[in-house]
Write an enzyme that holds these catalytic residues in place. Structure first.
Site, PDB file in Angstrom:
ATOM      1  CE1 TYR A 214      32.149 -11.840 -93.234  1.00 13.30           C
ATOM      2  CE2 TYR A 214      30.416 -10.683 -92.061  1.00 13.30           C
ATOM      3  CZ  TYR A 214      31.111 -11.838 -92.327  1.00 13.30           C
ATOM      4  OH  TYR A 214      30.755 -13.005 -91.676  1.00 13.30           O
TER       5      TYR A 214
ATOM      6  CG  LEU B 230      18.170 -19.806 -96.493  1.00 11.28           C
ATOM      7  CD1 LEU B 230      17.763 -18.531 -97.216  1.00 11.28           C
ATOM      8  CD2 LEU B 230      17.038 -20.826 -96.519  1.00 11.28           C
TER       9      LEU B 230
ATOM     10  CB  SER C  35      17.455 -20.257-101.019  1.00 11.60           C
ATOM     11  OG  SER C  35      17.837 -20.255-102.392  1.00 11.60           O
TER      12      SER C  35
ATOM     13  NE  ARG D 284      28.913 -20.722 -96.784  1.00 12.37           N
ATOM     14  CZ  ARG D 284      29.587 -19.753 -96.185  1.00 12.37           C
ATOM     15  NH1 ARG D 284      29.529 -18.532 -96.653  1.00 12.37           N
ATOM     16  NH2 ARG D 284      30.290 -19.978 -95.100  1.00 12.37           N
ATOM     17  N   GLY D 285      22.317 -20.129 -99.857  1.00 11.27           N
ATOM     18  CA  GLY D 285      21.415 -20.046-101.006  1.00 11.27           C
ATOM     19  C   GLY D 285      21.141 -21.398-101.647  1.00 11.27           C
TER      20      GLY D 285
END
Ligand SMILES: NC(=O)c1ccc[n+]([C@@H]2O[C@H](COP(=O)([O-])OP(=O)(O)OC[C@H]3O[C@@H](n4cnc5c(N)ncnc54)[C@H](OP(=O)(O)O)[C@@H]3O)[C@@H](O)[C@H]2O)c1
Length: 333
Positions: free
Chosen positions: A56, A207, A213, A209-210
């Protein structure tokens, strides 16, 4: 915060873990000071599980974590690290995974130095490689447990057969895998197998990845360095259909006076005490919202309403693009 134990052999961790990926990679840029403040807020709120990967931000994520943990008691946190994904100098992903025994030891040596610690709590290959049998990977990791360099062995995105083979060599603490209201494929075989073996689940993408959300919209644009630009669920007609599901969830959330994200996280928390959702907050406001999910109790009526709003398999589009799906042992027929 409530504590959950990862499988029968893994560590006790907070019921919600923090995933650090978005602080260095995948979702466009992130503010470093805000990222560190978010990690501090998570620790102060009682979160103990912190998930990272050496790839990452090509080591950036681990160095960020080292900076955030300066002055904190190392023994109070459980650090989960993924290894094996190879990058290129432009920041691209080669699609090649190196899990050869010597490479694993090399990756760990660099990780320990970057993290400024002498052990990793849970160490796991991010994906498998066709060149190295899982038995050899776990055998190497088992040696590292014996030597005290790592405490537990985890896996990521593997299927039921691989999980069984791995667990025969050394107990697996947890399987990290995508699981959310709109990604439920683990329910058929992988989750029952993990339960049979006594392996915990650290769920990512709770979520999506949003996407679910409540903060995503059709107008939101993503840059070229945002991985979501390439995800089938975030594009075109699929996006409209998926956001329509979110609208259904919003009605349930509004009636409960909670947020869509809290409903989505609480739903995963509710699926079993052997499951620990990893939330990918990279800002304190998002973290505060996510932490609020731990206090949401879903009744049978709530669960039925959520299930009716977002039935299993309702998502439009696959959870990864075809090239990345092909790399997932968990998706093999
Ligand atoms: N093993 C694997 O293959 C794998 C794969 C992916 C991730 N992971 C791990 O799992 C962690 C979490 O995964 P994820 O990032 O996909 O999870 P996620 O929690 O589904 O998505 C995180 C994104 O959702 C948005 N969001 C909106 N409201 C939020 C809220 N209240 N709390 C948190 N996020 C909110 C944020 O994007 P904006 O800031 O843009 O709004 C955030 O970056 C990662 O950090 C990583 O450690 C593992």
């Amino acid at each position: 915060m409530e504590t959950r134990t990862l499988g029968t052999t893994g560590p006790a961790v907070s019921a919600l873990g923090l995933g650090l990926m978005g602080m260095s990679d995948m979702y466009g840029g992130a503010d470093e000071a805000e990222s560190i403040a978010t990690i501090h807020a998570a620790l102060d709120a009682g979160m103990t599980l912190l998930d990272t990967g050496d790839f990452y931000g090509m080591g950036h994520n681990e160095m960020l974590l080292r900076d955030a943990l300066r002055g904190r008691n190392r023994e109070n946190v459980v650090i989960s690290v993924k290894f094996g994904s190879l990058r290129d100098p432009e920041g691209g992903w080669s699609g090649v995974y190196d899990v050869r025994p010597a490479a694993i030891k090399n990756f760990l040596a660099y990780t320990l130095r970057r993290l400024g610690t002498d052990y990793v709590d849970i160490y796991r290959p991010s994906r498998l490689s066709p060149d190295v049998p899982i038995e050899d990977v776990i055998g190497t990791l088992s040696e590292l447990v014996t030597a005290g360099h790592i405490r537990h062995i985890g896996l990521s995105e593997v299927g039921a057969d691989t999980l069984r083979r791995a667990h025969r060599v050394h107990p697996i603490s947890d399987l990290q895998i995508e699981y959310s209201l709109i990604s439920r494929s683990i329910e058929a075989e992988i989750l029952p197998t993990a339960r049979e073996l006594g392996v915990g689940v650290t769920a990512y993408g709770v979520l999506s990845r949003g996407l679910i959300s409540g903060h995503w919209s059709a107008e939101r644009t993503t840059g070229p360095t945002d991985f979501r630009t390439h995800l089938p669920r975030f594009t075109g007609e699929n996006l409209d259909r998926n956001l329509a599901l979110v609208d259904q969830l919003r009605a349930i959330a509004d009636a409960r006076d909670v947020t869509v994200a809290q409903i989505a996280i609480a739903w995963v928390l509710n699926r079993g005490t052997d499951i620990v959702p990893l939330v990918g907050a990279r800002r304190r406001d998002r973290l505060t919202e996510a932490l609020g999910a731990a206090a949401v109790t879903l009744t049978e009526a709530d669960l039925a309403a959520i299930e009716a709003a977002v039935p299993a398999g309702a998502a439009a589009g696959t959870r990864y693009a075809a090239a990345q799906l092909a790399l997932l042992d968990s998706e093999r027929p």
